[in-house]
Enzyme design. Sequence first.
Site, mmCIF file in Angstrom:
data_model
loop_
_atom_site.group_PDB
_atom_site.id
_atom_site.type_symbol
_atom_site.label_atom_id
_atom_site.label_comp_id
_atom_site.label_asym_id
_atom_site.label_seq_id
_atom_site.Cartn_x
_atom_site.Cartn_y
_atom_site.Cartn_z
ATOM 1 N N ASP A 130 42.568 58.896 39.163
ATOM 2 C CA ASP A 130 41.444 57.985 39.385
ATOM 3 C C ASP A 130 40.816 58.268 40.752
ATOM 4 O O ASP A 130 41.524 58.314 41.765
ATOM 5 C CB ASP A 130 41.941 56.537 39.333
ATOM 6 C CG ASP A 130 42.698 56.254 38.050
ATOM 7 O OD1 ASP A 130 42.081 55.748 37.099
ATOM 8 O OD2 ASP A 130 43.904 56.570 37.986
ATOM 9 N N ASP A 161 41.096 32.468 36.521
ATOM 10 C CA ASP A 161 40.203 32.737 37.644
ATOM 11 C C ASP A 161 38.747 32.478 37.231
ATOM 12 O O ASP A 161 38.478 31.568 36.455
ATOM 13 C CB ASP A 161 40.397 34.195 38.096
ATOM 14 C CG ASP A 161 40.157 34.397 39.580
ATOM 15 O OD1 ASP A 161 38.991 34.370 39.990
ATOM 16 O OD2 ASP A 161 41.136 34.571 40.330
ATOM 17 N N HIS A 204 35.284 37.698 41.492
ATOM 18 C CA HIS A 204 36.635 37.478 42.018
ATOM 19 C C HIS A 204 37.712 37.781 40.982
ATOM 20 O O HIS A 204 38.684 38.505 41.255
ATOM 21 C CB HIS A 204 36.741 36.029 42.503
ATOM 22 C CG HIS A 204 38.007 35.688 43.212
ATOM 23 N ND1 HIS A 204 39.116 35.205 42.556
ATOM 24 C CD2 HIS A 204 38.341 35.737 44.520
ATOM 25 C CE1 HIS A 204 40.080 34.969 43.434
ATOM 26 N NE2 HIS A 204 39.635 35.288 44.638
ATOM 27 N N VAL A 242 42.861 50.675 34.229
ATOM 28 C CA VAL A 242 43.458 51.777 33.467
ATOM 29 C C VAL A 242 43.797 52.916 34.424
ATOM 30 O O VAL A 242 42.953 53.376 35.193
ATOM 31 C CB VAL A 242 42.506 52.270 32.374
ATOM 32 C CG1 VAL A 242 43.146 53.425 31.596
ATOM 33 C CG2 VAL A 242 42.139 51.138 31.428
ATOM 34 N N ASN A 273 42.840 57.798 34.198
ATOM 35 C CA ASN A 273 41.747 58.022 33.233
ATOM 36 C C ASN A 273 40.531 58.669 33.886
ATOM 37 O O ASN A 273 39.455 58.703 33.299
ATOM 38 C CB ASN A 273 41.349 56.708 32.556
ATOM 39 C CG ASN A 273 40.752 55.701 33.542
ATOM 40 O OD1 ASN A 273 40.948 55.821 34.756
ATOM 41 N ND2 ASN A 273 40.041 54.706 33.026
ATOM 42 N N ALA A 325 51.018 26.940 45.252
ATOM 43 C CA ALA A 325 52.039 27.750 45.920
ATOM 44 C C ALA A 325 53.179 26.905 46.488
ATOM 45 O O ALA A 325 54.334 27.336 46.494
ATOM 46 C CB ALA A 325 51.396 28.578 47.035
ATOM 47 N N TYR A 343 54.444 24.086 45.361
ATOM 48 C CA TYR A 343 55.318 23.396 44.411
ATOM 49 C C TYR A 343 56.685 24.077 44.374
ATOM 50 O O TYR A 343 56.779 25.311 44.426
ATOM 51 C CB TYR A 343 54.711 23.415 43.011
ATOM 52 C CG TYR A 343 53.478 22.587 42.836
ATOM 53 C CD1 TYR A 343 53.386 21.298 43.357
ATOM 54 C CD2 TYR A 343 52.381 23.083 42.141
ATOM 55 C CE1 TYR A 343 52.234 20.537 43.194
ATOM 56 C CE2 TYR A 343 51.230 22.325 41.959
ATOM 57 C CZ TYR A 343 51.161 21.052 42.495
ATOM 58 O OH TYR A 343 50.031 20.302 42.330
ATOM 59 N N ASP A 389 57.279 33.059 49.107
ATOM 60 C CA ASP A 389 58.404 33.889 48.695
ATOM 61 C C ASP A 389 58.370 35.307 49.235
ATOM 62 O O ASP A 389 59.395 35.872 49.615
ATOM 63 C CB ASP A 389 58.475 33.946 47.169
ATOM 64 C CG ASP A 389 58.771 32.596 46.561
ATOM 65 O OD1 ASP A 389 59.848 32.056 46.843
ATOM 66 O OD2 ASP A 389 57.924 32.062 45.827
ATOM 67 N N SER A 420 44.432 36.216 47.725
ATOM 68 C CA SER A 420 43.955 36.395 46.348
ATOM 69 C C SER A 420 44.193 37.814 45.865
ATOM 70 O O SER A 420 44.390 38.052 44.672
ATOM 71 C CB SER A 420 42.454 36.088 46.265
ATOM 72 O OG SER A 420 42.197 34.719 46.301
#
Length: 573
Positions: free
Chosen positions: A165, A210, A265, A276, A279, A367, A369, A398, A422
């Site tokens: 690519d 999103d 976004h 992909v 390719n 995030a 929770y 994490d 993001s």
Amino acid sequence: MAGLSGWIIMNRLFYFNIYYGIVILLFICAVVTVSADSLNYREKSADSGKSLQVLPQYAEDRIIVRYKPDARGPDDTLNSFMENTNKKVGGTVMADFSSMGISGMQIIRPPDSQSAEEAISEYAQQPDVLYAEADHLISLSPDESADSVSSSVSNSGSSSVTPDDPGYSLQWGLHNTGQSPFYGTVGADIDAPVAWNTTTGSSVVIAVVDTGVDYTHEDLAANIWTNSGEIAGNGIDDDGNGYIDDVRGWNFYSNTNDPMDDNGHGTHCAGIIAAVGNNNVGVAGVNWKAKTMPLKFLNSTGSGYTSDAISAILYADKMGAKVISNSWGGSGVSRSLKEAIDASSAVVVCAAGNDAEDIETTPLYPASYNSSNIIAVAATDYNDNLATFSNYGAISVDIAAPGVKIRSTYKDDLYAYLSGTSMATPYVSGVAALISAVNSSLSNTEIKAKILNSADAISSLKGKVVSNGRLNAANAVEAASGGGSTDPVDNDDLIVSFTAAPRSGNSPLPVQFMDTSSAEVTGWNWNFGDGSYSILKNPRHVYQNKGKYAVTLKITSGSRSGLLKKTGYITVQ
């Protein structure tokens, strides 16, 4: 929150004044083919890197109500009780999530005579209502825009592991050689080419919740999920899931079967996960073959509602998504959203946010929770530093992943650079899918453990994230495929785990080991596999001879002890 509201109002006025300038700038960027030498990169500040924020606004025409699961009406059914209570209060059911896996959760339209606040208060007083809450607005900050936008270029040549690519050389997060124009630290990446030696992915389904996904994009179309149980265009809900002609996902914002991205976004996130690979077009995704399920709940300006996010998550779970990628979040707490996540069998990957704050003191949801299936993700730059804008949290966040100047797909068949947690989030989502490709029997929490326990220990992340490290796809895939155990050992609630960096290289190879065990450890006993030992917590050891080495850590905590051995963990060439 009042400060955030003021910031948004102020910036909306500012953006109104320069609106036409932005349109012209975006148009110019869209028609220029961007080369590495011509790119004018800029570091996003904490303010300009803000991603999705839950604002104090909420829907006035609906609320979220959850009935107690054991509530019973006159005919001894929960449905009849909900019907009678809604009739008593005067509410109209807009959606019922009972059939989607959350028994007794409904979206209610209050009677015309009531405000949302009044309806919440009245429902909350009903004896068998568990809770009632507002349907918060979620909005994309107006500052989240592409650093640069371009069309694709062609290339030649191919390789079984290194993709052909043309934009791959600019994807430092996959493979960082210190390349131009970033000039970062060699190896400050997720080690994707090494992971691809084992697998380039499979048709694992990843839901992207999103702004939608450009499902016609040249580098995404082949990897868009298709609902095999639905016949396109016949106006019938063939598979009986409650959605008519949902051939490629759903648009929950407008309640249609067209989840096309009109913001950019979501398309950018989808490309990081599963553009992909190999390719000769555009860029390479972490997983070359995964199927992206477009679930749109944010409109063209990046605004939507919590209830639609819940609908999207429940849809993803019902339709078999193994991973749910969520590059959004904010300070508004929603009990119903947490319950939807808790009910999911998928790995739920969530952005930690872009306010440069400790979310232990300033929580950001989802995030923050404490759901066992959530992986909360911070962002790093191309020098393995915590990104200047990234949130962090020693308990709630994490792991970290690349999130600065990330090249990926963009709406309208374009490509762009964006920065933010993001962007870091879909890296983790892609690796979760790679893990599932090599070991489909793993549960969501087991996949989470593989990812966290195989992270590269990074000094800038110590005490900032649970794993103290940055995502490493190669380590995670190796662990999942049986190339070496990285599972923590549980002895009487004593969790034993450790990381090392680097894990491979030429001799002599200096390796930094780090104990990441959760207990209050009082003693350490390391066996490096080459006849050397250490009793330090985080020792540094130099391997002199070529070979593969097993590493063992035994820890003690009071009267308890635990042991973890990772076979073939260090490779010296």
